[in-house]
Design a protein around this motif. Structure first.
Motif, PDB file in Angstrom:
ATOM      1  N   ARG A   1      -9.053  35.198 -35.011  1.00  0.00           N
ATOM      2  CA  ARG A   1      -8.721  33.848 -35.476  1.00  0.00           C
ATOM      3  C   ARG A   1      -7.327  33.781 -36.102  1.00  0.00           C
ATOM      4  NH1 ARG A   1     -13.086  34.692 -39.668  1.00  0.00           N
ATOM      5  NH2 ARG A   1     -12.032  35.201 -41.637  1.00  0.00           N
ATOM      6  N   GLY A   2      -6.543  34.838 -35.942  1.00  0.00           N
ATOM      7  CA  GLY A   2      -5.156  34.817 -36.395  1.00  0.00           C
ATOM      8  C   GLY A   2      -4.894  35.535 -37.694  1.00  0.00           C
ATOM      9  N   GLY A   3      -5.930  36.127 -38.291  1.00  0.00           N
ATOM     10  CA  GLY A   3      -5.721  36.911 -39.496  1.00  0.00           C
ATOM     11  C   GLY A   3      -5.155  38.275 -39.152  1.00  0.00           C
ATOM     12  N   ARG A   4      -4.833  39.050 -40.163  1.00  0.00           N
ATOM     13  CA  ARG A   4      -4.254  40.377 -39.938  1.00  0.00           C
ATOM     14  C   ARG A   4      -5.161  41.443 -40.533  1.00  0.00           C
ATOM     15  NH1 ARG A   4       1.969  42.374 -41.411  1.00  0.00           N
ATOM     16  NH2 ARG A   4       2.039  44.027 -39.808  1.00  0.00           N
ATOM     17  N   VAL A   5      -5.536  42.405 -39.698  1.00  0.00           N
ATOM     18  CA  VAL A   5      -6.364  43.535 -40.129  1.00  0.00           C
ATOM     19  C   VAL A   5      -5.583  44.812 -39.859  1.00  0.00           C
ATOM     20  CG1 VAL A   5      -8.533  44.787 -39.842  1.00  0.00           C
ATOM     21  CG2 VAL A   5      -8.492  42.290 -39.603  1.00  0.00           C
ATOM     22  N   GLN A   6      -5.325  45.575 -40.914  1.00  0.00           N
ATOM     23  CA  GLN A   6      -4.579  46.823 -40.807  1.00  0.00           C
ATOM     24  C   GLN A   6      -5.426  47.965 -41.353  1.00  0.00           C
ATOM     25  OE1 GLN A   6      -1.207  45.057 -43.114  1.00  0.00           O
ATOM     26  NE2 GLN A   6       0.072  46.015 -41.532  1.00  0.00           N
ATOM     27  N   LEU A   7      -5.488  49.047 -40.610  1.00  0.00           N
ATOM     28  CA  LEU A   7      -6.266  50.209 -41.008  1.00  0.00           C
ATOM     29  C   LEU A   7      -5.360  51.434 -41.090  1.00  0.00           C
ATOM     30  CD1 LEU A   7      -9.241  49.830 -38.483  1.00  0.00           C
ATOM     31  CD2 LEU A   7      -9.053  48.793 -40.752  1.00  0.00           C
ATOM     32  N   ILE A   8      -5.432  52.156 -42.210  1.00  0.00           N
ATOM     33  CA  ILE A   8      -4.826  53.483 -42.308  1.00  0.00           C
ATOM     34  C   ILE A   8      -5.965  54.483 -42.276  1.00  0.00           C
ATOM     35  CG2 ILE A   8      -3.548  55.103 -43.744  1.00  0.00           C
ATOM     36  CD1 ILE A   8      -1.855  52.831 -44.765  1.00  0.00           C
ATOM     37  N   LEU A   9      -6.023  55.254 -41.185  1.00  0.00           N
ATOM     38  CA  LEU A   9      -7.096  56.213 -40.976  1.00  0.00           C
ATOM     39  C   LEU A   9      -6.521  57.624 -40.905  1.00  0.00           C
ATOM     40  CD1 LEU A   9      -9.097  54.192 -38.289  1.00  0.00           C
ATOM     41  CD2 LEU A   9      -9.260  54.065 -40.785  1.00  0.00           C
ATOM     42  N   ALA A  10      -7.398  58.594 -40.792  1.00  0.00           N
ATOM     43  CA  ALA A  10      -6.978  59.996 -40.885  1.00  0.00           C
ATOM     44  C   ALA A  10      -6.344  60.495 -39.594  1.00  0.00           C
ATOM     45  CB  ALA A  10      -8.170  60.872 -41.254  1.00  0.00           C
ATOM     46  N   GLY A  11      -5.091  60.934 -39.699  1.00  0.00           N
ATOM     47  CA  GLY A  11      -4.475  61.668 -38.606  1.00  0.00           C
ATOM     48  C   GLY A  11      -4.890  63.128 -38.669  1.00  0.00           C
ATOM     49  N   LYS A  12      -5.139  63.604 -39.894  1.00  0.00           N
ATOM     50  CA  LYS A  12      -5.669  64.944 -40.147  1.00  0.00           C
ATOM     51  C   LYS A  12      -6.910  64.771 -41.008  1.00  0.00           C
ATOM     52  CE  LYS A  12      -1.005  66.950 -40.215  1.00  0.00           C
ATOM     53  NZ  LYS A  12       0.000  67.669 -41.044  1.00  0.00           N
ATOM     54  N   SER A  13      -7.983  65.433 -40.658  1.00  0.00           N
ATOM     55  CA  SER A  13      -9.248  65.243 -41.375  1.00  0.00           C
ATOM     56  C   SER A  13      -9.925  66.575 -41.645  1.00  0.00           C
ATOM     57  CB  SER A  13     -10.183  64.347 -40.566  1.00  0.00           C
ATOM     58  OG  SER A  13     -11.440  64.194 -41.210  1.00  0.00           O
ATOM     59  N   ASP A  14     -10.667  66.638 -42.743  1.00  0.00           N
ATOM     60  CA  ASP A  14     -11.463  67.824 -43.032  1.00  0.00           C
ATOM     61  C   ASP A  14     -12.820  67.762 -42.336  1.00  0.00           C
ATOM     62  OD1 ASP A  14     -12.143  65.668 -44.789  1.00  0.00           O
ATOM     63  OD2 ASP A  14     -13.306  67.066 -45.995  1.00  0.00           O
TER      64      ASP A  14
END
Length: 356
Positions: A216-229
């Motif tokens: 609907r035109g909102g903005r969703v930004q995710l910072i997720l793991a490039g390196k994970s345990d």
């Protein structure tokens, strides 16, 4: 946190999932013992599975000094799935520290050059006393039988404590998570969503909420793991990338170090605490999140998110699609099945062995 322990005048409560017998763990143990010797009332609780590498007599020096220590849910095959994943330090019921970090040397550093990337919050308001009260409840629950894990039963561990300073959302085994309920309410009319998540396998309903915002035109930004345990969790989350990218959600993977942080910003509402956005945190573990509708805190969270983007690689739909081999897609789908389907089923099976 160490400074707060050294400055405490009356009481100290420390609760964590992982406590390591390393240089950081030793600094904390010595500080807690010294507090006992000053006459401070000290209580420590660690999760039996998360802190399984600790020697069984590790806390004896603290106990000998007058402190108390408990292991939450001693490991048993038929009930090992129900864990205390919460992290808090409360001093004098006036100052509290919450976040995703455990007590271990992995969390030393700036999260860029050294150490895992995590974040926490220092609290000096009425919620500190509420955190102390919920610690006492969990401390009493450590050795006792837990309620059956039943999706239709309301657990006494699940509460929503509303104060002028913010909200404390307490979650436990079973459905009906106050955190999930509050988050979905905030997402209903949101225009901007920024999430930092170490383990991101959200429920189908939360994914649909995020899709609707983006479409609907909102903005969703995710910072997720490039390196994970936890590679399994990372693979499970990556199985959702194509659908999220096609919906218009922006995905960034944090590059310098292992990502372990948990923060959600929905418009001007901030969530910080121990809970991940995955089935284990939402339905199985004991967790808590703090919810704040505070412009200054929201501005700080927004600035933190934007700064972290500089250390991320953005995932583009076409490049992601081309980079995935059939074997990688197969691993991701199986990881999703284990995290989102098998783990909750096993937890429900284990529930029948836990007395009411």
């Amino acid at each position: 946190m160490l400074e707060a322990i050294h400055s405490a005048q009356k009481s100290i409560r420390l609760e964590t999932y992982i406590y390591s017998d390393d240089s950081v763990g030793e600094k904390f143990r010595q500080a807690l013992i010294q507090a006992c010797q000053r006459g401070i009332k000290v209580k420590v609780m660690v999760d039996s599975l998360g802190s399984q590498r600790l020697r069984s007599d590790y806390w004896q020096p603290l106990i000998a000094a007058g402190g108390e220590a408990r292991w939450f849910n001693p490991n048993r095959l038929k009930r090992f799935g129900f864990r205390d994943h919460r992290k808090m330090l409360v001093c004098d019921e006036e100052v509290a520290f919450v976040g995703g970090f455990n007590i271990a040397k992995e969390y030393e550093g700036d999260g860029i050059k050294t150490g895992w990337y995590d974040l926490g919050l220092r609290i000096e308001n009425s919620l500190a006393a509420d955190l102390a009260a919920t610690f006492d409840e969990m401390f009493g629950r450590a050795y006792t039988s837990h309620k059956r894990f039943a999706q239709w039963r309301k657990s006494s561990a699940k509460k929503d404590i509303i104060k002028q300073d913010g909200e404390l959302l307490l979650s436990g085994p079973g459905r009906g998570s106050p955190f999930k309920r509050a988050l979905r309410t905030d997402l209903m009319h949101a225009r901007s969503v920024q999430i930092i998540a170490a383990y991101f396998v959200p429920t189908r309903k939360i994914r649909r909420d995020l899709f609707r915002i983006a479409r609907r035109g909102g903005r969703v930004q995710l910072i997720l793991a490039g390196k994970s345990d936890v590679t399994l969790s990372q693979l499970a989350g990556q199985s959702l990338y194509r659908r999220m990218l096609r919906a218009g959600i922006e995905i960034y993977e944090y590059q310098p170090q292992i990502l372990h942080a948990k923060m959600i910003l929905v418009d001007d509402v901030v969530y910080v605490g121990s809970s991940n956005l995955d089935p284990r945190s939402l339905y199985i573990n004991y967790e808590f999140m703090l919810r704040f509708k505070n412009d200054d805190l929201a501005d700080e969270a927004r600035s933190l998110f934007e700064n972290n983007l500089q250390n991320c690689r953005q995932i583009e739909l076409e490049a992601w699609r081309k980079s995935r081999s059939w074997w990688e897609r197969f691993k991701q789908r199986w990881a999703y099945f284990i995290i989102a389907r098998a783990d909750p089923i096993i937890a429900r099976w284990q529930a029948k062995w836990i007395p009411s």
